[in-house]
Design a protein around this motif. Structure first.
Motif, PDB file in Angstrom:
ATOM      1  N   THR A 191       0.827  -1.209   0.000  1.00 55.35           N
ATOM      2  CA  THR A 191       0.000   0.000   0.000  1.00 55.35           C
ATOM      3  C   THR A 191       0.859   1.256   0.000  1.00 55.35           C
ATOM      4  O   THR A 191       0.588   2.217  -0.740  1.00 55.35           O
ATOM      5  CB  THR A 191      -0.921   0.005   1.236  1.00 55.35           C
ATOM      6  OG1 THR A 191      -1.755  -1.147   1.206  1.00 55.35           O
ATOM      7  CG2 THR A 191      -1.783   1.255   1.270  1.00 55.35           C
ATOM      8  N   GLN A 250       2.470   1.728  -3.446  1.00 55.59           N
ATOM      9  CA  GLN A 250       1.510   2.200  -4.441  1.00 55.59           C
ATOM     10  C   GLN A 250       1.201   3.681  -4.260  1.00 55.59           C
ATOM     11  O   GLN A 250       0.927   4.389  -5.235  1.00 55.59           O
ATOM     12  CB  GLN A 250       0.228   1.371  -4.359  1.00 55.59           C
ATOM     13  CG  GLN A 250       0.400  -0.055  -4.869  1.00 55.59           C
ATOM     14  CD  GLN A 250      -0.870  -0.871  -4.735  1.00 55.59           C
ATOM     15  OE1 GLN A 250      -1.764  -0.803  -5.580  1.00 55.59           O
ATOM     16  NE2 GLN A 250      -0.960  -1.641  -3.647  1.00 55.59           N
ATOM     17  N   ASP A 251       1.268   4.157  -3.029  1.00 56.34           N
ATOM     18  CA  ASP A 251       1.072   5.589  -2.805  1.00 56.34           C
ATOM     19  C   ASP A 251       2.200   6.409  -3.415  1.00 56.34           C
ATOM     20  O   ASP A 251       2.015   7.599  -3.699  1.00 56.34           O
ATOM     21  CB  ASP A 251       0.983   5.877  -1.308  1.00 56.34           C
ATOM     22  CG  ASP A 251       0.697   7.339  -1.017  1.00 56.34           C
ATOM     23  OD1 ASP A 251      -0.459   7.753  -1.221  1.00 56.34           O
ATOM     24  OD2 ASP A 251       1.630   8.060  -0.600  1.00 56.34           O
ATOM     25  N   ARG A 252       3.332   5.777  -3.635  1.00 57.03           N
ATOM     26  CA  ARG A 252       4.460   6.451  -4.293  1.00 57.03           C
ATOM     27  C   ARG A 252       4.322   6.422  -5.820  1.00 57.03           C
ATOM     28  O   ARG A 252       5.236   6.802  -6.527  1.00 57.03           O
ATOM     29  CB  ARG A 252       5.774   5.776  -3.887  1.00 57.03           C
ATOM     30  CG  ARG A 252       6.213   6.097  -2.455  1.00 57.03           C
ATOM     31  CD  ARG A 252       6.723   7.542  -2.397  1.00 57.03           C
ATOM     32  NE  ARG A 252       7.234   7.889  -1.100  1.00 57.03           N
ATOM     33  CZ  ARG A 252       6.576   8.634  -0.213  1.00 57.03           C
ATOM     34  NH1 ARG A 252       5.353   9.046  -0.507  1.00 57.03           N
ATOM     35  NH2 ARG A 252       7.109   8.952   0.949  1.00 57.03           N
ATOM     36  N   ILE A 266      -2.984   5.004   8.054  1.00 60.20           N
ATOM     37  CA  ILE A 266      -3.073   5.185   6.604  1.00 60.20           C
ATOM     38  C   ILE A 266      -4.438   5.738   6.213  1.00 60.20           C
ATOM     39  O   ILE A 266      -4.555   6.647   5.377  1.00 60.20           O
ATOM     40  CB  ILE A 266      -2.798   3.850   5.887  1.00 60.20           C
ATOM     41  CG1 ILE A 266      -1.333   3.446   6.053  1.00 60.20           C
ATOM     42  CG2 ILE A 266      -3.141   3.954   4.401  1.00 60.20           C
ATOM     43  CD1 ILE A 266      -1.016   2.059   5.537  1.00 60.20           C
ATOM     44  N   GLY A 309      -3.049   9.265   6.028  1.00 58.38           N
ATOM     45  CA  GLY A 309      -2.417   9.115   4.731  1.00 58.38           C
ATOM     46  C   GLY A 309      -1.121   8.322   4.799  1.00 58.38           C
ATOM     47  O   GLY A 309      -0.516   8.160   5.866  1.00 58.38           O
ATOM     48  N   ALA A 310      -0.712   7.849   3.643  1.00 58.80           N
ATOM     49  CA  ALA A 310       0.497   7.025   3.560  1.00 58.80           C
ATOM     50  C   ALA A 310       1.747   7.818   3.900  1.00 58.80           C
ATOM     51  O   ALA A 310       2.679   7.298   4.523  1.00 58.80           O
ATOM     52  CB  ALA A 310       0.622   6.412   2.164  1.00 58.80           C
ATOM     53  N   ASP A 311       1.792   9.091   3.512  1.00 60.40           N
ATOM     54  CA  ASP A 311       2.991   9.886   3.789  1.00 60.40           C
ATOM     55  C   ASP A 311       3.190  10.062   5.290  1.00 60.40           C
ATOM     56  O   ASP A 311       4.315   9.967   5.791  1.00 60.40           O
ATOM     57  CB  ASP A 311       2.880  11.250   3.108  1.00 60.40           C
ATOM     58  CG  ASP A 311       4.211  11.992   3.112  1.00 60.40           C
ATOM     59  OD1 ASP A 311       5.170  11.489   2.488  1.00 60.40           O
ATOM     60  OD2 ASP A 311       4.296  13.060   3.759  1.00 60.40           O
TER      61      ASP A 311
END
Length: 410
Positions: A238, A241-243, A359, A363-365
């Motif tokens: 996950t 993929q956010d990247r 997440i 968020g992923a960051d």
């Protein structure tokens, strides 16, 4: 320099290695492959299914200290045999589960087997058998463990395609009883009897006042690292993929972590453990922290970042298993390793859910930033561990260096 592993130990290490591969594959890694199929067939929902694994790991953490004490008292052979029986019983119950409560109960039984049969129990078994000379054997065992997901994920997928998820669980139960149990009973030697100490206990794990800060820092380090590694391993795809990566590209990059772990462990084996294991743990934490910081910051190629992190994670398993042996000695090793396993397993149980929440809501960051912060905290804890270790050794040096009374040679 620690000598090479004697030839007579290889059957024991190999037997434990096969036992570890199947134990990890039929417990911790099982739902990675079977989870979606179980949800599709039963309608129980993935959160409840993976929540059962979380409950099992909490049970594993609860039983780990007792398992460590029992290994210290009786050796690893009977404890590992019981663990195999528990895993098999839990898998049978899992494969026959008619509803979600029974499914959850099955994972509690599997969790008891995990707490008494995974890495910490295997390390403690080697420490109980070989004492202060167990470090090379522990290092060699981690090479076997590195192949668990690599071998068992395809095996689980094959069994799932041909037998369904219930048949897969029952097959793993048969493998536990048909392969692991005979290996344990046939190739793991019984440990030598341990003299009963004052007070009638042979498994006392008391720590000197100077040792307690060392153990506390080490336990905190193991817990924080368990949180970071669990979130990373469960949510890696996950996060990648956010990247901007596709799922296929994320899976392809994710496969770099496993070979990097094994490669780093091979280098440690080739070095023949010439250095103190605190250096291994320090290098492991440093590499993992660098990898997490670089992943968050977007520096360098993702492939290189994952190789760096994977190498650190591979060395971490060795450092976590061998450093307590060097710090506290073989007599207390099994029991103290069980104590260290309790917060580590609890962290691994709860961290994936915490990561999923983070997440979803931040968020992923923000999740990557939290992992990077955990990596930096681990670096600070390693620095504290060095300091606490030096302080614990200072009273010993002071006694050793105390001048003899005049006129006497001692």
């Amino acid at each position: 320099m620690i000598p090479p592993i004697p030839h007579r130990r290889w059957p024991v290490i190999s037997a434990l290695g096969i036992v570890q591969i199947l134990a990890w594959g039929c417990s911790y890694y099982l739902l990675t492959v079977l989870g979606p199929s179980i949800a599709a067939e039963t309608g129980w929902g993935l959160p409840w299914i993976f929540g059962s694994l979380t409950a099992g790991m909490l049970a594993a953490g609860a039983v780990a200290p007792t398992a460590g004490r029992m290994i210290g008292r009786h050796g690893g052979r009977p404890v590992l045999a019981v663990s195999t029986g528990l895993l098999a019983a839990g898998l049978v119950l899992l494969g026959l589960a008619p509803n979600l409560p029974v499914f959850g109960l099955a994972w509690l039984v599997i969790g008891l087997g995990m707490g008494s049969g995974l890495y910490d129990a295997a390390f403690a078994t080697l420490g109980r058998l070989y004492g202060a000379d167990a470090r090379p054997s522990i290092t060699a065992l981690t090479l076997w463990g590195g192949f668990s997901s690599t071998l068992c994920w395809p095996l689980s997928a094959f069994l799932l395609a041909h037998l369904g998820w219930r048949g897969t669980c029952l097959t793993y139960a048969a493998l536990e009883l048909g392969i692991c149990l005979p290996l344990i009973l046939g190739l793991i030697p019984p440990a030598a009897p341990r003299p009963v100490a004052m007070g009638g206990r042979s498994d006392a794990v008391s720590l000197d006042p100077a040792e307690r800060p060392v153990f506390l820092v080490l336990a905190t380090l193991v817990t924080c690292t368990g949180i970071a590694t669990s979130i990373f391993s469960v949510h890696l795809l996950t996060l990648l993929q956010d990247r901007g990566l596709s799922l296929a590209a994320a899976v392809s990059l994710g496969t770099l972590v496993g070979p990097s772990q094994v490669g780093a462990r091979l280098l440690e084996v080739a070095n023949r453990s010439r250095h103190h294991p605190i250096w291994t743990l320090t290098g492991a934490v440093a590499l993992m922290a660098v990898g997490l910081v670089l992943l968050w910051g977007g520096f360098l190629s993702l492939a290189l970042v994952l190789v760096i992190y994977g190498a650190g994670n591979g060395l971490y398993s060795i450092g976590r298993g061998t450093l307590p042996l060097a710090l506290f000695g073989p007599e207390r090793y099994a029991a103290l390793l069980g104590r260290l396993a309790k917060p580590n397993l609890a962290a691994q149980a709860l961290a994936p859910s915490a990561g999923a929440y983070l997440i979803a809501h931040a968020g992923a960051d923000a999740t990557l930033m939290a992992l990077a912060v955990l990596g930096l905290i681990d670096l600070a804890l390693v620095a504290l561990l060095w300091r606490a270790r030096r302080r614990a050794a200072a009273p010993v040096r002071a006694v050793d260096e105390k001048p003899l009374p005049q006129g006497g040679r001692g």
